[in-house]
Design a protein around this motif. Sequence first.
Motif, PDB file in Angstrom:
ATOM      1  N   ASN A  37     -10.403  -7.898  15.569  1.00  0.00           N
ATOM      2  CA  ASN A  37     -11.235  -7.364  14.495  1.00  0.00           C
ATOM      3  C   ASN A  37     -10.691  -5.995  14.107  1.00  0.00           C
ATOM      4  N   SER A  81     -14.951 -13.502  15.765  1.00  0.00           N
ATOM      5  CA  SER A  81     -15.222 -13.576  14.321  1.00  0.00           C
ATOM      6  C   SER A  81     -14.345 -14.643  13.683  1.00  0.00           C
ATOM      7  N   SER A  82     -14.297 -15.795  14.325  1.00  0.00           N
ATOM      8  CA  SER A  82     -13.341 -16.813  13.909  1.00  0.00           C
ATOM      9  C   SER A  82     -13.914 -17.837  12.939  1.00  0.00           C
ATOM     10  N   CYS A  83     -15.239 -18.052  12.964  1.00  0.00           N
ATOM     11  CA  CYS A  83     -15.768 -19.103  12.090  1.00  0.00           C
ATOM     12  C   CYS A  83     -15.875 -18.614  10.650  1.00  0.00           C
ATOM     13  N   ARG A  84     -16.021 -17.320  10.493  1.00  0.00           N
ATOM     14  CA  ARG A  84     -16.098 -16.683   9.167  1.00  0.00           C
ATOM     15  C   ARG A  84     -17.306 -17.160   8.349  1.00  0.00           C
ATOM     16  N   GLN A 120      -7.008 -18.922  15.024  1.00  0.00           N
ATOM     17  CA  GLN A 120      -8.361 -18.468  15.335  1.00  0.00           C
ATOM     18  C   GLN A 120      -9.361 -18.817  14.240  1.00  0.00           C
ATOM     19  N   CYS A 121      -9.102 -18.319  13.055  1.00  0.00           N
ATOM     20  CA  CYS A 121     -10.152 -18.421  12.044  1.00  0.00           C
ATOM     21  C   CYS A 121      -9.969 -19.653  11.167  1.00  0.00           C
ATOM     22  N   ILE A 122     -11.083 -20.171  10.750  1.00  0.00           N
ATOM     23  CA  ILE A 122     -11.123 -21.438  10.028  1.00  0.00           C
ATOM     24  C   ILE A 122     -10.377 -21.388   8.689  1.00  0.00           C
ATOM     25  N   THR A 148     -10.962 -18.844  -1.131  1.00  0.00           N
ATOM     26  CA  THR A 148     -11.666 -18.683   0.140  1.00  0.00           C
ATOM     27  C   THR A 148     -10.728 -18.193   1.231  1.00  0.00           C
ATOM     28  N   LYS A 194      -9.454 -13.805   8.567  1.00  0.00           N
ATOM     29  CA  LYS A 194      -9.668 -12.656   9.437  1.00  0.00           C
ATOM     30  C   LYS A 194      -8.598 -11.583   9.281  1.00  0.00           C
ATOM     31  N   LEU A 253     -19.977 -14.181   6.713  1.00  0.00           N
ATOM     32  CA  LEU A 253     -19.366 -13.252   5.759  1.00  0.00           C
ATOM     33  C   LEU A 253     -20.396 -12.573   4.856  1.00  0.00           C
ATOM     34  N   ALA A 266     -17.695 -19.397  -0.327  1.00  0.00           N
ATOM     35  CA  ALA A 266     -16.829 -19.269   0.847  1.00  0.00           C
ATOM     36  C   ALA A 266     -17.431 -20.017   2.030  1.00  0.00           C
ATOM     37  N   ILE A 288     -15.769 -23.161   3.959  1.00  0.00           N
ATOM     38  CA  ILE A 288     -15.476 -23.105   5.391  1.00  0.00           C
ATOM     39  C   ILE A 288     -16.106 -24.304   6.101  1.00  0.00           C
TER      40      ILE A 288
END
Lengths: 637, 166, 397
Positions: free
Chosen positions: C185, A75-78, C328-330, C365, C371, A81, A114, A118
């Motif tokens: 998660n 779930s890294s690109c988000r 990890q997350c953008i 954002t 995450k 959402l 969002a 991103i």
Amino acid sequence: MDSELITVTIDGKEVKVIPGTTVLEAARTAGIHIPTLCHHDDLCSEALYQQTASTPHQGEHSHQHEESAMLSTPSSCRICLVEVEGLPKLHASCALPIHNAMTVRTTSTAIRHARRDILELMMSEHYGDCFACARNGTCELQKLCADYGVTSERFGRPHEPLFEKAEIGNIIVRDQNKCILCRRCVRMCALYQGVYALTTEGRGDHSRIATFMGKEMKDATCINCGQCINRCPTGALTERDDTDAVWHAIEDPDKMVVIQTAPAPRAAIGEMFGCEPGTPLTFQMNTALKRVGFDKVFDTNFSADLTILEEGSELISRLYKALVLKDNTAALPQFTSCSPGWIKFIEHFYPKYLPNLSSAKSPQQMMGAVLKTYFAEKNGWDPSKIVSVSLMPCTAKKFEAARPEMDASGYRDVDYALTTRELGRMFKQAGIELPKLDKTPFDDPFGTPTGSGVIFGATGGVMEAALRTVFEIVTGEKVESVFDHADIKPVRGFDGVRMAELTISKVGPVPEILSHLVPDFEWLKGATLRVGLAHGTVNAIRVMKDIEEGGPLSQCHFIEFMACPGGCLGGGGQPIPTDREIRAARAKAIYSEDATYVVRKSHENEDVLRIYREFFKEGPCSHKSHELLHTHYKERV
Amino acid sequence: MDAQQTLRTEVEQLVRVHGRTRTALMPILQDLNRAHSYISEDAMLAVSDALNVPRAEVYGVATFYSYFSVKPRGTYVIRICRTISCAKQGDYHPAIAALFDELGIGMGETTSDGMFTIEQTNCIGMCDQGPAMMVNEIPHIKLTEASVRSILNEYRHAALAAKKAQ
Amino acid sequence: MDPKAVHGFVGNKLSFSEVTPRDGIRMAAEMAPEDVVAIIGASGLRGRGGAGFPTGKKWEFARGQEGSPKYIICNADEGEPGTFKDRLILTDFPELVFAGMAIAGRAVGAEFGILYLRAEYGWLREHLDAALERCRVANTLGNNILGASDFSFDISIRMGSGAYVCGEETALLESLEGRRGDARNRIPFPVQAGYLGKPTVVNNVETLAWVPCIMVKGPSWFAAMGTRKAPGAWLFCVSGDCKRPGIYEYPFGTSLRQILSDVGAENAKAVQVGGASGTCVPPAQFDRTMTPGDLATGGSIIVFGPGQDMFAVAENFQHFFCDESCGQCIPCRLGNQRMLEAIGRMRKDGLTVDGERNVRQLAQTMTVASKCGLGQMSARAFLSILNNFSGELPGHV
């Protein structure tokens, strides 16, 4: 387990789902599309479950906890959402399992803002222009940027490359300037292929996708299967582009450029031209190839059938040596050797079992070898002027073609191995609208379409073709006496590991072509031939573990291994995107093509029989065939 | 025994202490990192084989944590805290300047004798007593230009004494 | 190394010094596990790591889980800038923390405890091992603790290797399992599937240290210290531009002004409450109180004196997050990098209307889309500095 359905409301629509279903999946059921980048249908829990569902380990679906980190979506690109009523913030729908009734919104100003932020953040470290990218038009990032109206560069854009693109010598080409660190490649490589060539390196602003010690792909424990390329949402992973070299050869008046086409690309290339998956364009493609300027177009089915005769004869000979002569150098089970990804896999990870590999070259290499010998002689062509090109669904075929030992004729068996994607691009460059073309047959003498060759493109196909031939050679009976229409259905399907048995109740006389290998077949009378199959090298690991533990697969006589999920039709050189449905459609096309052919057994392929009469006169696995059609493998670290 | 073999033996000994499971990966890497000041390619390969953890995964872990290094470092790794409470102290910049001056190297570099490496680190929990730094596992607090020089001398003497003892 | 060498200053009397850990364990041993949960629940004790989840509730969830074995993990990966109370607690009161873990084990039905100690506190390891050994000898750890036939619990210490994000409990679990400290998660929660997929309670050092105190002195003693909404007291770590930096215990509801006066920082120009992921408070708000809902805090108070450049402070924090994001997350990995660059531009060229709109949108954002807590909180410090100190930027009228 609570099996009662839960009602969720998504954008005002009510959906009933099984507990544990993710919001993303539930939305899809409701016909609501939520965009994703790190999520891929092949990497969701259901697909992963199916990928490893199989016969010898029935019920062993619960994965080792060790693998759990890879299994769950990062779930890294988000991007996916959503808003959940009553919860603050936004939530990644791919990682949000439904355990209670909930109300979800998949679109709102907050969500759109969002997502656009991103995307712009991704672009802020994205160097390279879309027009100069192999994924222009199939890039998921590009599409989302268009959908979300990313027109500004609020967070900047790099104006020079942040990373060097390492192309030379690499078959899998990584361009980190386009990488969004979604980790699909890492997870694909680990979960489907069990190779673990890729990982995330560093932390925070130093995070990258990398190999061990940041080596180039050519120096990593990579099997060149290209599955990472097929899952990459952007142009960060591509195969080496050989099209310029092929164009160059075609335009060289001094060269005779010959192409062989494998079965799997035919069932898929249409996808690049707007056709539904599973639209076979075999003969339209022949027309296109001629138009592009290839001098001859041959069918890899010919050499697939040749492979069956060599590999099948080798099996019979091995069984005889092992079971009758008690020769313990004859390693069983015999492993197929036509998937070059699998070959490099076993060289890296299970070198102890190299003696089990059939020494028969793959159909691609066999075709190349006979092109520059038998065919050249027969037609008075100078082999040094033949450029041997292949169309393969595969990136690993480029590596196989370049193996130094593949030149027993004195010339490279195959000079250029093109992927389906590369050829599709060549057609587009030539302004060819593939689906609209007339049909053209293959050229002689390697042009008889056979069903046994075609099914090589699907997992189980090599085994089915081998069984059709071995059964008939040994028993002297038609395989139709046991299997309707000669469809050996027990070896078909998509289960990751499969097993099948075939009892030989009677035996016939040894055909002359094999008389140098065995005196009779009496020793096979009443025997049960046990075969196994695996596709996706993570399933190969399961087979190898079972063999090491003396499980049911160690009792097999012959095992087919295909590096790619689904077999060649799911190859790393096939059109993008891919998923289970697409692969199933391609398989359907392959099996229906098989059913339409008159010749469906390798030993009935007249072109093959002729080459044994005219060229490999001593029969399969003889001195000359060994020299040209067989090879050896080596351990790699 | 060649270097590779020595490492494998060392890793096997660590496996005996920490176990042969994935949970042993961090403790084993920590011990290797402490013993050699970094975790070499060969060491990672040995760990990968011993624990049956893919080498790329071992590398991924080894590059995540700031205490680990996959490149050679000095016997003494100096980590100077750059987080706010330390970095805003009046003695902070003079202390760093003294480090650079005394060792003749810059941030991220290793002295030519392989004795010292200077790195920056985030908060080490000495905010009330900054500026602070760690030398390997030992914290040094209330740094000043003078104290930095004397601390470095102590380590030099310790290293010399250790060498003599050998 | 003797931990006393870096002990630091303690500004007032700590409640922890009034309690014998053994007494807390004995009470738990003589009590039904659900009663232990009830006592902690009644005290209103909340997690001291920053998120403030009610401890009793966490234990109750864990207790209700079927999986086995269960684990109690003490999160000693204190890495929030400006926080050093774990250092003091583990130096002066390690037995109190171990007792808290054993009592938690008793409450939820766990026999295994792990203390995850940050690498930067590696010098405490020997001291803690010795304390563990003392506990085992005294039978406050081990089998049949203090003679209770159904009460066994032991603790092992595992080290971090330098990663702030491992203070986030799911990243900590990843690290314990031998992986990169990438946040997981949030569903399933650690109490459902934590360490090795088993039900796991992760509690902060200070939280656990309060547990035996509450057992011995009773939940009402604890509750009486704070306000009705926020019962209890808290250890504050004070650093920066003040005369008496160190550790101070205050009940909830204490005003920031009170603290500043005690530590000798009356002339503060700004105070960062809650570390890098906290908020920057200007003098006009010094009457705000240390209470969840007002100034939520992980216990870190960093004082900035008149001379400090607040946007240099913001830059320092943002740099911290760029480095410490798991990557990890953008929104977190790239958001923090772009934010850092934006602060740099602001410091050089001042603030434009577009620039301000962009950073505010970006901050939004990062907050809603990241995450884990690290990314969600990483724009807070900058935003509060922007809101209160934008006058310090060049070209400002």
